[in-house]
Scaffold this active site. Structure first.
Site, PDB file in Angstrom:
ATOM      1  NE  ARG A 198       4.419   5.021 -12.975  1.00  0.00           N
ATOM      2  CZ  ARG A 198       3.434   4.614 -12.215  1.00  0.00           C
ATOM      3  NH1 ARG A 198       2.711   5.506 -11.533  1.00  0.00           N
ATOM      4  NH2 ARG A 198       3.093   3.363 -12.116  1.00  0.00           N
ATOM      5  N   GLY A 199       2.308   4.745 -15.918  1.00  0.00           N
ATOM      6  CA  GLY A 199       1.066   4.058 -15.589  1.00  0.00           C
ATOM      7  C   GLY A 199       0.170   4.092 -16.817  1.00  0.00           C
ATOM      8  CB  ALA A 200      -1.589   1.378 -18.621  1.00  0.00           C
TER       9      ALA A 200
ATOM     10  NE  ARG B 187       7.015   3.459 -20.661  1.00  0.00           N
ATOM     11  CZ  ARG B 187       6.785   3.122 -19.381  1.00  0.00           C
ATOM     12  NH1 ARG B 187       6.058   3.914 -18.614  1.00  0.00           N
ATOM     13  NH2 ARG B 187       7.289   2.021 -18.871  1.00  0.00           N
TER      14      ARG B 187
ATOM     15  CD  GLN C 179       7.798   1.995 -11.280  1.00  0.00           C
ATOM     16  OE1 GLN C 179       8.563   1.259 -10.662  1.00  0.00           O
ATOM     17  NE2 GLN C 179       7.761   2.000 -12.605  1.00  0.00           N
TER      18      GLN C 179
ATOM     19  CG  ASP D 298       1.429  -1.345 -18.206  1.00  0.00           C
ATOM     20  OD1 ASP D 298       1.595  -1.769 -17.059  1.00  0.00           O
ATOM     21  OD2 ASP D 298       1.710  -0.190 -18.562  1.00  0.00           O
TER      22      ASP D 298
ATOM     23  CG  ASN E  36       1.091  -4.884 -13.898  1.00  0.00           C
ATOM     24  OD1 ASN E  36       0.847  -3.752 -14.334  1.00  0.00           O
ATOM     25  ND2 ASN E  36       1.271  -5.107 -12.611  1.00  0.00           N
ATOM     26  CE  LYS E  37       6.874  -1.234 -14.133  1.00  0.00           C
ATOM     27  NZ  LYS E  37       7.685  -0.808 -15.312  1.00  0.00           N
TER      28      LYS E  37
END
Ligand code: MRU
Length: 348
Positions: free
Chosen positions: A51-53, A94, A197, A238, A248-249
């Site tokens: 995960r993570g862009a 995603r 996370q 992201d 973002n998150k």
């Protein structure tokens, strides 16, 4: 695998297969899963093995190498048509992180020019995407750390570290560089419900590096800022839209509002591959909705009252007006707007 990675490796290419560090079981287990099939790679992205862009984009690029190998073996003449289904499957894994679509597009351009066996050319491009991301992170680390005038503690959200990228990290790249330069004294990390996370990944990365890290529940952020304990909030992204809005998150927007209220500076660190100049503003970005079970359950254990429902948007949008600086490898944009973003993106 890349020569440049000297932090934890979330993604590696070994023995002609893709290996992903299973981020669902960190920090308790360090387990690499091996992939030889593009559909399984798409599942790994959806299920948050990786995960993570930027990490998602790099993973998809290696997934396309696997797809090309299988399609060419099946049909050396018709593989370019056959690979389309795999490209679609990876694209659908995603929706929010633009790096996924950016990396698939780069690989698609290479595919268009290939004649004969595609594997070597596509692997070279995937490695280039991977190596370039690490180099960008190192450069952004220096640029971001240079913005911090007086030594201070910082607050970060989610995980924008080596695990979320090709290596070194975006927000945590600035932390690494800033800590080495004596600019950043310690890190407060939001635990980042529902995937944790911060608690599982950011705290683990910081402990590995010997950088002091203090976890907090997200709800503690206002109190932390009111007490003057942090000088900057530093996060990744992201997708950054043409006007400088930052996706973002979930929870990032709230931190930006709090930071402005308390006179704390707000920095976003992301490679140019995260900037999407085709979208005018953040409200036009598709926000991923994930399963309510991620909120209702923790580590497989139901924590919510039976009968309660849950809303689980994975990302939110921070308006550009709340951002003090966007740091990319192409330079720093202070108080972002569409003209400044365009000028930055036009730089080499
Ligand atoms: O749902 P995730 O864990 O993929 O979300 C990741 C984030 O929101 C990160 O902050 C962002 O991708 C930047 S990572 C360098």
């Amino acid at each position: 695998m890349t020569d440049q990675a000297d932090t934890v490796e979330a993604i590696r290419w070994q023995e002609n297969k893709l290996q992903l560090l299973d981020q669902r079981v960190l920090p308790h287990e360090i387990a690499y899963l091996t992939y030889g099939d593009a559909h399984a790679v798409a599942d790994a992205i959806r299920d948050m093995v990786v995960r993570g862009a930027p990490a998602i984009g790099i993973t998809a690029a290696y997934g396309i190498v696997l797809a090309a190998r299988a399609c060419f073996a099946q049909s050396p003449v018709d593989w370019k048509r056959a690979i389309e289904a795999d490209l679609q499957t990876l694209t659908a894994s995603r929706p929010t992180a633009v790096n996924l679509f950016w990396a698939i597009e780069r690989m698609r351009e290479v595919i268009a020019g290939i004649e004969g066996d595609p594997e070597a050319a596509l692997l070279a491009e995937a490695r280039r995407i991977h190596d370039d991301d690490i180099a960008a992170n190192r450069h952004m680390g220096e640029l971001g750390a240079a913005l911090i005038e007086a030594p201070c503690a910082i607050l970060t959200h989610c995980n924008a570290g080596a695990l979320a990228t090709g290596g070194y990290g975006t927000a945590l790249g600035v932390v690494r560089a800033g800590f080495a330069a004596g600019k950043i004294t310690s890190v407060y990390a939001d635990e980042t419900r529902p995937w944790m996370q911060g608690a599982r990944l950011t705290a683990w990365e910081m402990v590995q590096e010997g950088i002091p890290v203090t976890l907090q529940a997200e709800g503690a952020a206002a109190h932390l800022m009111k007490q003057g304990r942090v000088g900057w909030v530093i996060v990744g992204s992201d997708r950054i839209t043409a006007n400088g809005d930052v996706v973002n998150k979930i929870g990032t927007y709230g931190l930006a509002v709090l930071a402005r209220h308390h006179g704390v500076k707000f920095m976003v660190v992301a490679p140019a591959s995260t900037v999407d100049m085709s979208i005018a503003c953040g409200d036009d970005v598709a926000i991923e909705q994930r399963s309510p079970d991620e909120v209702l359950y923790l580590a497989g254990q139901r924590i919510a009252a039976e009968g309660a429902e849950a809303w689980n948007p994975a990302f939110d949008v921070t308006p550009a007006a709340l951002v003090d600086a966007i740091v990319t490898e192409r330079g720093v944009v202070r108080n972002p707007d569409v003209e400044k973003m365009r000028a930055m993106m036009e730089r080499a």
